[in-house]
Design an enzyme around this catalytic site. Sequence first.
Site, PDB file in Angstrom:
ATOM      1  N   LYS A 259      -8.387   4.635 -19.365  1.00 17.16           N
ATOM      2  CA  LYS A 259      -8.783   5.043 -20.716  1.00 17.16           C
ATOM      3  C   LYS A 259      -7.647   4.828 -21.713  1.00 17.16           C
ATOM      4  O   LYS A 259      -7.194   3.721 -21.893  1.00 17.16           O
ATOM      5  CB  LYS A 259      -9.286   6.486 -20.665  1.00 17.16           C
ATOM      6  CG  LYS A 259     -10.293   6.747 -19.523  1.00 17.16           C
ATOM      7  CD  LYS A 259     -11.608   6.050 -19.751  1.00 17.16           C
ATOM      8  CE  LYS A 259     -12.524   5.899 -18.551  1.00 17.16           C
ATOM      9  NZ  LYS A 259     -12.495   6.829 -17.482  1.00 17.16           N
TER      10      LYS A 259
ATOM     11  N   ARG B 228       0.842  -1.211   0.000  1.00 19.09           N
ATOM     12  CA  ARG B 228       0.000   0.000   0.000  1.00 19.09           C
ATOM     13  C   ARG B 228       0.871   1.253   0.000  1.00 19.09           C
ATOM     14  O   ARG B 228       0.448   2.323  -0.427  1.00 19.09           O
ATOM     15  CB  ARG B 228      -0.981   0.004   1.182  1.00 19.09           C
ATOM     16  CG  ARG B 228      -1.837   1.274   1.256  1.00 19.09           C
ATOM     17  CD  ARG B 228      -3.140   1.103   2.047  1.00 19.09           C
ATOM     18  NE  ARG B 228      -2.935   0.427   3.295  1.00 19.09           N
ATOM     19  CZ  ARG B 228      -2.355   0.970   4.384  1.00 19.09           C
ATOM     20  NH1 ARG B 228      -1.951   2.217   4.361  1.00 19.09           N
ATOM     21  NH2 ARG B 228      -2.203   0.264   5.484  1.00 19.09           N
TER      22      ARG B 228
HETATM   23  C1  4LM Z   1     -16.472   8.001 -18.852  1.00 17.60           C
HETATM   24  N1  4LM Z   1     -14.842   8.550 -17.189  1.00 17.60           N
HETATM   25  O1  4LM Z   1     -16.446   9.200 -19.166  1.00 17.60           O
HETATM   26  P1  4LM Z   1     -12.132   6.012 -13.340  1.00 17.60           P
HETATM   27  N2  4LM Z   1     -11.619  11.771 -15.195  1.00 17.60           N
HETATM   28  C2  4LM Z   1     -12.237  11.752 -16.392  1.00 17.60           C
HETATM   29  C3  4LM Z   1     -13.050  10.671 -16.737  1.00 17.60           C
HETATM   30  O2  4LM Z   1     -13.632  10.685 -17.939  1.00 17.60           O
HETATM   31  C4  4LM Z   1     -13.223   9.617 -15.812  1.00 17.60           C
HETATM   32  C5  4LM Z   1     -12.568   9.683 -14.589  1.00 17.60           C
HETATM   33  C6  4LM Z   1     -11.765  10.774 -14.306  1.00 17.60           C
HETATM   34  C7  4LM Z   1     -15.769   7.612 -17.615  1.00 17.60           C
HETATM   35  C8  4LM Z   1     -16.004   6.467 -16.916  1.00 17.60           C
HETATM   36  C9  4LM Z   1     -17.198   5.621 -17.015  1.00 17.60           C
HETATM   37  C10 4LM Z   1     -12.053  12.898 -17.327  1.00 17.60           C
HETATM   38  C11 4LM Z   1     -14.079   8.508 -16.150  1.00 17.60           C
HETATM   39  C12 4LM Z   1     -12.687   8.595 -13.559  1.00 17.60           C
HETATM   40  O3  4LM Z   1     -13.364   5.514 -14.004  1.00 17.60           O
HETATM   41  O4  4LM Z   1     -12.291   6.140 -11.864  1.00 17.60           O
HETATM   42  O5  4LM Z   1     -10.866   5.288 -13.740  1.00 17.60           O
HETATM   43  O6  4LM Z   1     -11.880   7.527 -13.912  1.00 17.60           O
HETATM   44  O7  4LM Z   1     -17.032   7.161 -19.555  1.00 17.60           O
END
Ligand code: 4LM
Length: 392
Positions: free
Chosen positions: A207, A57
């Site tokens: 992503k 951790r």
């Molecule tokens: C989506 N997005 O848009 P985690 N920052 C940005 C994001 O697009 C996202 C996150 C943080 C999408 C998820 C379902 C600009 C997420 C959050 O999903 O926690 O890895 O990232 O489709």
Amino acid sequence: MDTKRFETEVIHKGYHALQHHGSLSPPIFQTSTFVFDTAESGAKRFAGEEEGFIYSRLSNPTVAMLEERIASMENGEKGLAFGSGMAAVSAILLGLTKTGDHILCSEGVYGCTFGLLTLMEEKYHITHNFHSMSDEDSLRSAITDYTTVIYVESPINPTMKLVDIEMVSRVAKEYGIPVVVDNTFCSPYLQRPLDIGCDVVIHSATKYLCGHGDVIGGLAVGKKELLSHLAMTTQKDIGGVMSPFDAWLLLRGMKTLPVRMDRHCDNAKKLAALLKEHPAVENVLFPGDEDFPQYELAKKQMSNAGGLISFEIKGNKAMAQKFMNSLELIKIAVSLGDAETLIQHPSTMTHAVVPEENRMQMGISDRLLRLSVGLEAWEDIWADLEKALNQL
Ligand code: 4LM
């Protein structure tokens, strides 16, 4: 070794095969804890007087490799890995604020970031407001005595609006306020916010960095002093860390980031132009389109326009949903940056938690769709889109 170009560092930075039995692929240190030679050595590690791992951790060799690599990609001093993009966002925002502080935020953000800001306001009285940040004067007028963070997405999910990161960082510096940029939509291959003055970059590594839709992860990069402090506080004690296996998958995925991004960008440019011409479509939002209101800013701070296109279907929500249901190759799913082309309906999906009034202010109508253009042949993606559009 001298610093090499991005495409080289993304493959090699921080890994020395000959130190690992010549294994070309880095090892996965799938361990929770690390054995100390002696009680004294363990005590020294806890006291920070001896180098070495303690407990996963706190740090893990595979995860540390990824942290070094993303720091190099973003031209930052130190990287931190988290169990999700939201774990990164929450660790950074909670680490930079206390009760009574104010967060100034770009005109829109990902739905769960909106949810986090709401929670921080309701539970901890850390207030926020959304602002276009379109020019220096209005930005200055939005900064209060209590503003301790400026939080920016650029491009903003899903409206693709941009924020001038260099301008915002320059103004924020005058007030001594750190600027945090969520660089998820671009990846460091297309945009490097630290180079133009921001203080912390965040990624949903889920992503483009991963690229294959098989990891949930988050990353943050910035100055060593600040990130080390966050590592020993909100990262360690809230504890939303990344697993060694996910770090390994990300190290693997990131090796192909430049070639994948080139294809995402090429495909998206072709498809945006075709969507613009289709009579069933209006308001194509794509930073690479010459008619995009912030086209000049896109050219200034992004090396290419990215792989995301948002657009409205002429008609209503039911027609937008009918269109989605008619697609065959393109999958209906949230998330983005994968090899597969994905489509989602922000008002009922990623931004469903945002109250309608805020959604309208952000520009998220219920006819708006977000397309994450994949790596398939663009002709096949277009054939699927065109067939479904023609049915409307
Ligand atoms: C989506 N997005 O848009 P985690 N920052 C940005 C994001 O697009 C996202 C996150 C943080 C999408 C998820 C379902 C600009 C997420 C959050 O999903 O926690 O890895 O990232 O489709």
